[in-house]
Design a protein around this motif. Structure first.
Motif: not given
Length: 571
Positions: A365, A368, A407-409, A422-423, A425
């Motif tokens: 993650g 971003l 958001p993939y964090l 948005w991400s 990853s």
């Protein structure tokens, strides 16, 4: 997302769940389902089916038998398959035990917000031990706790695995039935593919509905165009030919239909749960296997406040997943002798490989971007992905990158999230790191220790540096410009700063596997027929038997494991 704004498919499934629970009668079901504008014939058929399931399972659970032909522990990707295939023989009595509850809930069925189920009531919420390789963080390890197991809380991705994965399995097992050619035959048989026709590789009319993410968001196509600009080819299908070559990108294959999640019970279990030879118990916590000498005789489990012991006249099949299956083996005296002696567990079969060889897919993650405005999520919010190599000499792609419309964090990098982000990853599809599991006690209600050792092998960190570079190049490409206001992460970081970002952003893709591996060496736990070494009448069918983790999400290969065991048992 509220149930009132959910898709018709979700609302209809919720009505089916209410019918099963007795919260609505047939007339009420038909009236409310009719308001959704669905075909009346479909409504009537569903009403009759789910009433029949409710009646049958109430009768079966009210009068448990002392013995069944087969007991299957766990209703996930493999367990649902095994129970279905065994129950298709109408003279075979099958007991399926699931520790979790009902799966027809909005938080399971709604697709766009699936990640909120992880850590919630339908997740065992396991965590790995703190580890220096991820800056002393404890990485969450989601495992489904509901009918459907992990298929009820995952990202609904159907990733078959690379041809080389199954060629490796064939060599490890010394059995061509685990090789790609036969596995491809199984995939064609079980799939109901709704995408670009490919009769040599894709099937139609099977139990498993699969399609490319429908009406994918424009950012997904932009991501693939950005990848193409780097020389990464794009395909109409994420599986098929793409998984026989050096890599590529595609719109994600998903298990979504009419806007609702399709877990494995939807495809395999519910169609046969009205049969009187199949008993499905939810909220049934298996404590240990029972045995007589070296023969497994059945299981002991807690259900409705009481301890039950039920026998299996043929076999017990463990399908509890790569964390719970080794735990049950060890609690039952099957495992490393030193570990068992530590807790005074009598040794039934000394197998040092139980709980070893732990493998998982790390995902970082740490990519971003901020969009110029709101970016609505569709399908599973991860509608495009790609496989590529971190270095040219590799035979198989080792990197797996995702474009995520949110958001993939990690819990550390989440501090950088803001509105309209948005991400991209990067994940590691073929990790070199290996971990292990250990019992904490002989108490069946204590979770095991998970020593994931994520990024423990220096080669994994090197590969992920390249993954971060590729993510940044795609995110800042010309194709992605309409969706970029600014880059937030990773930025122009290098060296130790980049390594620190990777360690802080590292998360699990929640694909724990390989902890009771199939093979012929001293660390193997099962043979090519999935029989546990050293005991009789016990087999394993879940991700724990993988000799090596597959290239991509593990749901589809676990279905293959279930189908292979069904072939073996039904020979």
């Amino acid at each position: 997302m509220s149930t009132t704004t959910a898709s018709k498919g979700v609302q209809f499934a919720l009505l089916e769940g209410r019918l099963l629970a007795g919260d609505i009668d047939k007339a009420g079901f038909i009236a409310q389902a009719t308001e959704l504008g669905l075909p009346r014939a479909d409504i009537a058929d569903a009403a009759d089916k789910f009433i029949a399931i409710a009646v049958n399972q109430a009768v079966r659970s009210a009068d448990l038998r002392a013995s069944y032909d087969y007991i299957v522990v766990g209703s996930g990707a493999a367990g649902s398959v095994v129970a279905r295939r065994l129950a298709e023989k109408r003279d075979t009595r099958v007991l399926l035990l699931e520790a979790g509850g009902n799966d027809l809930h909005a938080s399971i069925l709604v697709t766009e917000t699936w990640f909120y189920s992880q850590g919630g009531e339908f997740d065992w919420a396991f965590s790995a031990e703190p580890d220096a390789h991820v800056n002393q963080r404890s990485i969450a390890q989601a495992m489904g706790k509901a009918l459907g197991g992990g298929t009820s809380i995952n990202g609904m991705v159907w990733a078959r695995g690379h041809q080389h994965d199954f060629d490796y399995w064939e060599r490890a097992a010394d059995d061509s039935a685990w090789g790609y050619r036969h596995v491809l035959d199984i995939y064609r048989r079980i799939e109901d593919w709704h995408g670009a026709p490919d009769p040599a590789r894709r099937g139609s009319g099977g139990e498993v509905f699969v399609q490319p993410a429908p009406d994918a968001a424009p950012i997904a196509s932009a991501f693939l165009a950005g990848a193409a600009g780097l020389g990464i080819p794009t395909f109409a299908d994420q599986n098929g030919a793409m998984q026989e070559g050096p890599g590529g990108g595609a719109i994600t294959n998903v298990r979504i239909r009419d806007g609702r999640r399709l877990n494995m019970p939807a495809s395999y279990l519910y169609p046969v749960m009205d049969q009187d030879n199949l008993t499905v118990l939810r909220n049934a916590h298996v404590r240990r296997l029972t045995s007589d000498g070296d023969t497994i005789t059945g299981v002991e489990f807690e259900w409705r406040g009481s301890i039950h012991s039920v026998a299996a006249s043929a076999e017990v099949v463990l399908s509890a997943g790569a964390i719970q299956t080794p735990k049950l083996l060890m609690l039952s005296g099957i495992g490393d002798q030193a570990q068992l002696d530590r807790f005074g567990i009598p040794v039934l079969s000394a197998l040092p490989g139980v709980g070893q060889n732990f493998q998982d897919h790390p995902i970082i993650g740490g990519g971003l971007w901020e969009a110029p405005g709101p970016l609505p999520t569709r399908n599973n919010a991860a509608e495009a992905n790609l496989f590529t190599k971190s270095r040219p000499g590799l035979a198989t792609p080792d990197l797996h990158l995702w474009q995520v419309e949110a958001p993939y964090l990690s819990e550390v990098t989440m501090q950088y999230a803001s509105e309209n982000v948005w991400s991209i990853s990067p994940g590691l599809a073929r990790p070199e790191s290996r971990g292990f599991l250990r019992l904490k006690s002989a108490n069946p209600y204590d979770a095991v220790e998970i020593h994931a050792n994520m990024l423990g092998d220096a080669r994994d960190l090197i590969a992920l540096r390249e993954g971060m570079r590729i993510a940044r190049e795609i995110g800042n490409s010309e194709a992605m410009k309409p969706f970029v206001k600014r880059e937030i992460l990773p930025g122009p970081v290098e060296g130790e700063a980049l390594d620190d970002l990777i360690r802080n952003g590292a998360m699990s893709m929640h694909h724990p596997t390989c902890t009771a591996k199939m093979g012929r060496d001293d660390m193997s736990v099962v043979d090519a027929k999935l029989r546990v070494y050293g005991v009789k009448n016990l087999r394993i069918a879940d991700g724990s038997v993988m000799p090596r983790i597959t290239t991509g999400n593990t749901q589809a290969p676990c279905v293959i494991i279930g189908e292979r065991l069904a072939e073996i048992l039904n020979d």
